[in-house]
Enzyme design. Structure first.
Site, PDB file in Angstrom:
ATOM      1  N   SER A   6       0.813  -1.315   0.052  1.00 45.84           N
ATOM      2  CA  SER A   6       0.031  -0.088  -0.204  1.00 45.84           C
ATOM      3  C   SER A   6       0.801   1.213   0.030  1.00 45.84           C
ATOM      4  O   SER A   6       0.518   2.200  -0.593  1.00 45.84           O
ATOM      5  CB  SER A   6      -1.104  -0.002   1.237  1.00 45.84           C
ATOM      6  OG  SER A   6      -1.772  -1.226   1.024  1.00 45.84           O
ATOM      7  N   HIS A  31       0.224   4.714   4.348  1.00 39.59           N
ATOM      8  CA  HIS A  31      -0.306   5.225   3.624  1.00 39.59           C
ATOM      9  C   HIS A  31       0.081   6.632   3.300  1.00 39.59           C
ATOM     10  O   HIS A  31       0.501   7.079   2.127  1.00 39.59           O
ATOM     11  CB  HIS A  31      -1.970   4.871   3.652  1.00 39.59           C
ATOM     12  CG  HIS A  31      -2.520   3.589   3.518  1.00 39.59           C
ATOM     13  ND1 HIS A  31      -3.707   3.405   3.332  1.00 39.59           N
ATOM     14  CD2 HIS A  31      -1.786   2.456   3.415  1.00 39.59           C
ATOM     15  CE1 HIS A  31      -3.972   2.165   3.095  1.00 39.59           C
ATOM     16  NE2 HIS A  31      -2.726   1.332   3.343  1.00 39.59           N
TER      17      HIS A  31
END
Length: 203
Positions: A125, A175
């Protein structure tokens, strides 16, 4: 821009870096499900702050090729499959792999310094959000020239960030760090002066 109409062979030929990344992630995911060796691969490569603190530095890199379940890898590989090709085409193979790996690497480094000693994590991610960040930089430099890109990519980035904070068991640090690093690298890649230099013929 983000509609994929290539055949399987065309996709591999046009976007070799993304194809290799997809194959690596999917192949390693399958490997982690095999009896015996699967656990060794998964636990030997996952991001573990405690293990990194003892000197296992490869865990800054390996977590971005490991995933915790089908939906986890499906989301990340779908994003790579759909959003990666335009970037690889625009910035080239080496710049794309640099963007991807550095975004993932710094996401894992940030996770080590911000989270607790016993924190564990896996997933691509951080690298995927690095791609979103690079698109954000492209929008920044082309907001008047490519309004359609702005209309598509900004809502995607916004939704992705919101979902990061709403979903449970998500590495928010990775993230957001990946997004920021991707944006910074993208600012360098898409700087108008640098783009002009790319277009100059080689001597």
């Amino acid at each position: 821009m983000f509609t994929r109409r290539e055949s399987f062979s065309e996709y591999i030929r046009f976007y070799p870096v993304i194809s290799i990344l997809l194959a690596l992630n999917i192949g390693i995911f399958i490997l982690t499900w095999l009896p015996g060796i699967g656990g060794l691969v998964y636990y030997g490569g996952m991001g573990s702050n405690a293990a990194i603190a003892t000197g296992e530095w490869w865990r800054f890199f390996t977590p971005m090729f490991l995933h915790l379940g089908f939906m986890h890898i499906l989301f990340n590989m779908f994003c790579l499959f759909v959003f990666g090709p335009e970037l690889e085409k625009i910035i080239g193979k080496m710049r794309f792999i640099t963007l991807y790996l550095l975004s993932g690497l710094f996401a894992n480094v940030a996770t080590f310094f911000i989270h607790d000693y016993d924190y564990n994590h896996v997933g691509a991610s951080g690298a995927i959000f690095g791609l979103f960040g690079a698109y954000g930089a492209l929008v920044y430099y082309t907001k008047h020239a490519l309004p359609q890109l702005r209309q598509v990519i900004l809502p995607i980035i916004a939704i992705s960030v919101v979902m990061t904070f709403l979903q449970p068991n998500v590495n928010v640090t990775a993230h957001i760090t990946g997004l920021i690093v991707g944006f910074i690298i993208g600012l360098s890649y898409f700087n108008p002066k640098r783009i002009v230099s790319w277009r100059k013929p080689n001597r």
